[in-house]
Design a protein around this motif. Sequence first.
Motif, PDB file in Angstrom:
ATOM      1  N   HIS A  70       0.868  -1.178   0.000  1.00 23.94           N
ATOM      2  CA  HIS A  70       0.000   0.000   0.000  1.00 23.94           C
ATOM      3  C   HIS A  70       0.906   1.229   0.000  1.00 23.94           C
ATOM      4  O   HIS A  70       1.587   1.503   0.994  1.00 23.94           O
ATOM      5  N   SER A  71       0.923   1.965  -1.104  1.00 24.31           N
ATOM      6  CA  SER A  71       1.837   3.100  -1.229  1.00 24.31           C
ATOM      7  C   SER A  71       1.268   4.340  -0.553  1.00 24.31           C
ATOM      8  O   SER A  71       0.053   4.567  -0.549  1.00 24.31           O
ATOM      9  N   ALA A  72       2.149   5.147   0.022  1.00 22.48           N
ATOM     10  CA  ALA A  72       1.747   6.383   0.686  1.00 22.48           C
ATOM     11  C   ALA A  72       1.643   7.518  -0.321  1.00 22.48           C
ATOM     12  O   ALA A  72       2.235   7.469  -1.401  1.00 22.48           O
ATOM     13  N   ASN A  73       0.908   8.547   0.063  1.00 24.66           N
ATOM     14  CA  ASN A  73       0.692   9.709  -0.797  1.00 24.66           C
ATOM     15  C   ASN A  73       1.281  10.931  -0.092  1.00 24.66           C
ATOM     16  O   ASN A  73       0.580  11.660   0.605  1.00 24.66           O
ATOM     17  N   LEU A  74       2.592  11.124  -0.260  1.00 23.45           N
ATOM     18  CA  LEU A  74       3.284  12.253   0.366  1.00 23.45           C
ATOM     19  C   LEU A  74       2.989  13.520  -0.433  1.00 23.45           C
ATOM     20  O   LEU A  74       3.483  13.690  -1.543  1.00 23.45           O
ATOM     21  N   LEU A  75       2.186  14.410   0.140  1.00 29.33           N
ATOM     22  CA  LEU A  75       1.742  15.607  -0.569  1.00 29.33           C
ATOM     23  C   LEU A  75       2.732  16.759  -0.471  1.00 29.33           C
ATOM     24  O   LEU A  75       2.912  17.512  -1.428  1.00 29.33           O
ATOM     25  N   ALA A  76       3.343  16.922   0.708  1.00 24.47           N
ATOM     26  CA  ALA A  76       4.188  18.102   0.916  1.00 24.47           C
ATOM     27  C   ALA A  76       5.019  17.917   2.176  1.00 24.47           C
ATOM     28  O   ALA A  76       4.800  16.989   2.966  1.00 24.47           O
TER      29      ALA A  76
ATOM     30  N   GLY B 273      13.681  11.783  -6.751  1.00 21.89           N
ATOM     31  CA  GLY B 273      13.350  12.092  -8.129  1.00 21.89           C
ATOM     32  C   GLY B 273      11.937  12.597  -8.328  1.00 21.89           C
ATOM     33  O   GLY B 273      11.431  12.613  -9.455  1.00 21.89           O
ATOM     34  N   THR B 274      11.287  13.010  -7.247  1.00 29.62           N
ATOM     35  CA  THR B 274       9.916  13.517  -7.306  1.00 29.62           C
ATOM     36  C   THR B 274       9.879  14.912  -6.707  1.00 29.62           C
ATOM     37  O   THR B 274      10.496  15.172  -5.674  1.00 29.62           O
ATOM     38  N   ASP B 275       9.158  15.808  -7.362  1.00 30.83           N
ATOM     39  CA  ASP B 275       9.096  17.197  -6.916  1.00 30.83           C
ATOM     40  C   ASP B 275       8.044  17.336  -5.810  1.00 30.83           C
ATOM     41  O   ASP B 275       6.872  17.598  -6.071  1.00 30.83           O
ATOM     42  N   ILE B 276       8.465  17.127  -4.568  1.00 27.93           N
ATOM     43  CA  ILE B 276       7.578  17.288  -3.415  1.00 27.93           C
ATOM     44  C   ILE B 276       7.687  18.731  -2.935  1.00 27.93           C
ATOM     45  O   ILE B 276       8.777  19.183  -2.569  1.00 27.93           O
ATOM     46  N   PRO B 277       6.598  19.505  -2.933  1.00 29.41           N
ATOM     47  CA  PRO B 277       6.693  20.910  -2.516  1.00 29.41           C
ATOM     48  C   PRO B 277       7.030  21.046  -1.039  1.00 29.41           C
ATOM     49  O   PRO B 277       6.592  20.245  -0.208  1.00 29.41           O
TER      50      PRO B 277
ATOM     51  N   ARG C 277      15.744  20.498  -2.451  1.00 27.27           N
ATOM     52  CA  ARG C 277      16.781  19.959  -3.331  1.00 27.27           C
ATOM     53  C   ARG C 277      17.176  18.546  -2.936  1.00 27.27           C
ATOM     54  O   ARG C 277      17.359  17.667  -3.791  1.00 27.27           O
ATOM     55  N   ALA C 278      17.323  18.320  -1.621  1.00 31.11           N
ATOM     56  CA  ALA C 278      17.735  16.993  -1.148  1.00 31.11           C
ATOM     57  C   ALA C 278      16.677  15.943  -1.457  1.00 31.11           C
ATOM     58  O   ALA C 278      16.993  14.828  -1.887  1.00 31.11           O
ATOM     59  N   VAL C 279      15.412  16.281  -1.249  1.00 27.79           N
ATOM     60  CA  VAL C 279      14.329  15.336  -1.517  1.00 27.79           C
ATOM     61  C   VAL C 279      14.238  15.053  -3.003  1.00 27.79           C
ATOM     62  O   VAL C 279      14.110  13.889  -3.432  1.00 27.79           O
ATOM     63  N   LEU C 280      14.317  16.089  -3.828  1.00 23.54           N
ATOM     64  CA  LEU C 280      14.244  15.915  -5.274  1.00 23.54           C
ATOM     65  C   LEU C 280      15.390  15.047  -5.786  1.00 23.54           C
ATOM     66  O   LEU C 280      15.204  14.161  -6.632  1.00 23.54           O
ATOM     67  N   LYS C 281      16.576  15.275  -5.250  1.00 21.28           N
ATOM     68  CA  LYS C 281      17.744  14.500  -5.660  1.00 21.28           C
ATOM     69  C   LYS C 281      17.620  13.039  -5.232  1.00 21.28           C
ATOM     70  O   LYS C 281      18.003  12.122  -5.969  1.00 21.28           O
ATOM     71  N   THR C 282      17.061  12.801  -4.057  1.00 25.11           N
ATOM     72  CA  THR C 282      16.997  11.447  -3.503  1.00 25.11           C
ATOM     73  C   THR C 282      15.877  10.620  -4.105  1.00 25.11           C
ATOM     74  O   THR C 282      16.066   9.435  -4.419  1.00 25.11           O
TER      75      THR C 282
END
Length: 359
Positions: free
Chosen positions: A298-304, A335-339, A328-333
Amino acid sequence: MSLAEVVIAKGVRSLAVVGTAKNVGKTVTMNYLAAELSARGLTVGFISSGRDGETIDSFTGEPKPSVVPPEGSWVATAEGVLVDTGASLEIVDVQERPGLLGRLVLGRVIEPSPIELVGPTGAKELKAVAASLLLYGADIVLVDGALDRIAAASPLVTEGLILATGASAHDNPRTIAQETAALAWTWLRPIPPDPKVVELAGEAVKKGRVAFLDRGPSGPHPTYSARVSRYGTVLGMEEQVLAEAGNAAYVAIPGAVTSKFLSLASSWPEQKGLAVIARDAASVFSRGDPGVPLYVLHSANLLAITVNPVSYRGISLDPKQLVMSVHRAVLKTVGTDIPVFDVVSGIRSPKGESSLAMG
């Protein structure tokens, strides 16, 4: 797009706000969301996966921001804390099963006032109470959680997740960013790509048994069969479970997936291709890539992600630098643009930024 607009755009009806440490702005995030959602005509519900909203922090002794539900919102809390609050509630339900602070009370806020939230810690109970608040009229339910009360963030309980972090977690923006990115990696684990694998793993997890999924003879379409073990958990039996893996392609685990198990699996000399399947990210007690393929049913839905640049220790970080570093760290790790947002200053990460170095 503001944080409230992100939540509305995703269409979730239940949302966990989980703090990565104490005093990282989780309550501020909840109050912000409640006010903004209410201003847009949505009725908000509140519940905690434990106890939240105290005026004094039991750990630091410092004052804490209180949960202040807007007028017309719905609240679930223990009757024992209502005596000391000025909140005016229209009680609609009192559940008979008592807790440490009395029975659970569900009511509608007539007059806004700080209130302490006390709720169940179990996933099944949390989901049931959230469903009740929706039934009574809430458009979206905010569930107050924390990493030591992780049931709130399970996708089996809530439809979305916001992580709150900040200077109370660490005084170095880079470290905060790296630790948050590791958490995001865990919470964004995918479902196995093969439907048959998902089916077999799901059956094993439902039975409460660790199971090994063996790959059949090579062919145009891979086939799998399940070996259901006698183990109901890997906790304390990590080596024994791995010793029975053989040439399995996957191991499905019904309960806690420990960091020890993942570490051993990544370097187990007799098995180099084993992938691990957990029920969901709330069952994984490890942060970041463990060096072994990790999936969830069951995958999580990380919104922000929200950040608080100020800590109770007197540390004050630059809000923009912290927002940018975490983004930047989250995007690099992952690969998803989490605001990423600082809801107090109004600073948010720019959409799609990927090439700047971490600050």
